[in-house]
Design a protein around this motif. Sequence first.
Motif, short mmCIF file in Angstrom:
data_model
loop_
_atom_site.label_atom_id
_atom_site.label_comp_id
_atom_site.label_asym_id
_atom_site.label_seq_id
_atom_site.Cartn_x
_atom_site.Cartn_y
_atom_site.Cartn_z
N ALA A 1 0.87 -1.78 -0.15
CA ALA A 1 0.03 -0.08 0.23
C ALA A 1 0.70 1.17 0.35
O ALA A 1 0.84 2.35 -1.28
CB ALA A 1 -1.28 0.08 0.83
N LEU A 2 2.19 1.21 0.88
CA LEU A 2 2.82 2.44 0.86
C LEU A 2 3.71 2.92 -0.47
O LEU A 2 3.89 3.93 -0.83
CB LEU A 2 3.88 2.62 1.90
CG LEU A 2 2.60 2.07 3.65
CD1 LEU A 2 4.49 2.25 4.92
CD2 LEU A 2 2.51 4.03 3.92
N ALA A 3 4.07 1.52 -0.82
CA ALA A 3 4.70 1.40 -2.44
C ALA A 3 3.65 2.37 -3.37
O ALA A 3 3.94 2.96 -4.66
CB ALA A 3 4.85 0.16 -2.82
N VAL B 1 -6.77 1.51 -0.94
CA VAL B 1 -7.93 1.10 -0.21
C VAL B 1 -7.45 -0.16 0.39
O VAL B 1 -7.85 -1.59 1.39
CB VAL B 1 -8.83 0.40 -1.41
CG1 VAL B 1 -9.61 -1.05 -1.69
CG2 VAL B 1 -9.53 1.17 -1.75
N LEU B 2 -5.85 -0.62 -0.16
CA LEU B 2 -5.05 -1.80 0.57
C LEU B 2 -4.56 -1.53 1.63
O LEU B 2 -4.78 -2.44 2.66
CB LEU B 2 -4.02 -1.84 -0.03
CG LEU B 2 -3.13 -3.12 -0.26
CD1 LEU B 2 -3.95 -4.15 -0.33
CD2 LEU B 2 -2.40 -3.10 -0.90
N ALA B 3 -3.93 -0.63 2.07
CA ALA B 3 -4.29 0.09 3.29
C ALA B 3 -5.63 -0.08 4.33
O ALA B 3 -5.26 -0.34 5.67
CB ALA B 3 -3.63 1.58 3.96
N ALA B 4 -6.08 0.11 3.87
CA ALA B 4 -7.43 0.46 4.55
C ALA B 4 -8.46 -1.28 4.82
O ALA B 4 -9.28 -1.35 6.17
CB ALA B 4 -8.70 1.31 3.48
N CYS B 5 -8.06 -1.65 4.10
CA CYS B 5 -8.36 -3.05 4.28
C CYS B 5 -7.70 -4.33 4.96
O CYS B 5 -7.68 -5.12 5.32
CB CYS B 5 -8.56 -3.77 2.68
SG CYS B 5 -10.10 -3.14 1.80
N ALA B 6 -5.92 -3.77 5.30
CA ALA B 6 -4.95 -4.64 5.52
C ALA B 6 -5.85 -5.04 6.84
O ALA B 6 -5.35 -6.58 7.29
CB ALA B 6 -3.90 -3.93 5.43
#
Length: 122
Positions: free
Chosen positions: A35-37, A71-76
């Motif tokens: 997500a950070l990348a 979205v990825l950070a929120a769902c991790a």
Amino acid sequence: MAKWGEPSWCQVGEEPDYRFTLANERTFLAWLRTALALLAGAVALSQFARPLALTGLGVGLTVLLALAGTVLAACAYRRWAKVQRAMRNAGPLPMTWLPFVVGLASTLVGVLVLLLALGLVH
């Protein structure tokens, strides 16, 4: 009784083998790194590729990268918690659509960048 800050589901079921818990945590951290990348790619595109960033395609790529990273950070965390609950209750591991979304977003960005590099899109 749950400790302060500990989710109530930590008191349900049995404590899983620590190796599985740590593997689940490593997966969570991998999702966050990805997500950070993606977010870093969006920032780099918008800030350092100024001529491209001002075009419709540049804005689209920036938005796609930023949206996928967000979205990825929120769902991790939610994914990590679902797997942890399943392990505690000896249930099946939950399926997720996250790899599909990240793969699709990465493919779209890759195709657009390739088209840009070949001069087929302006």
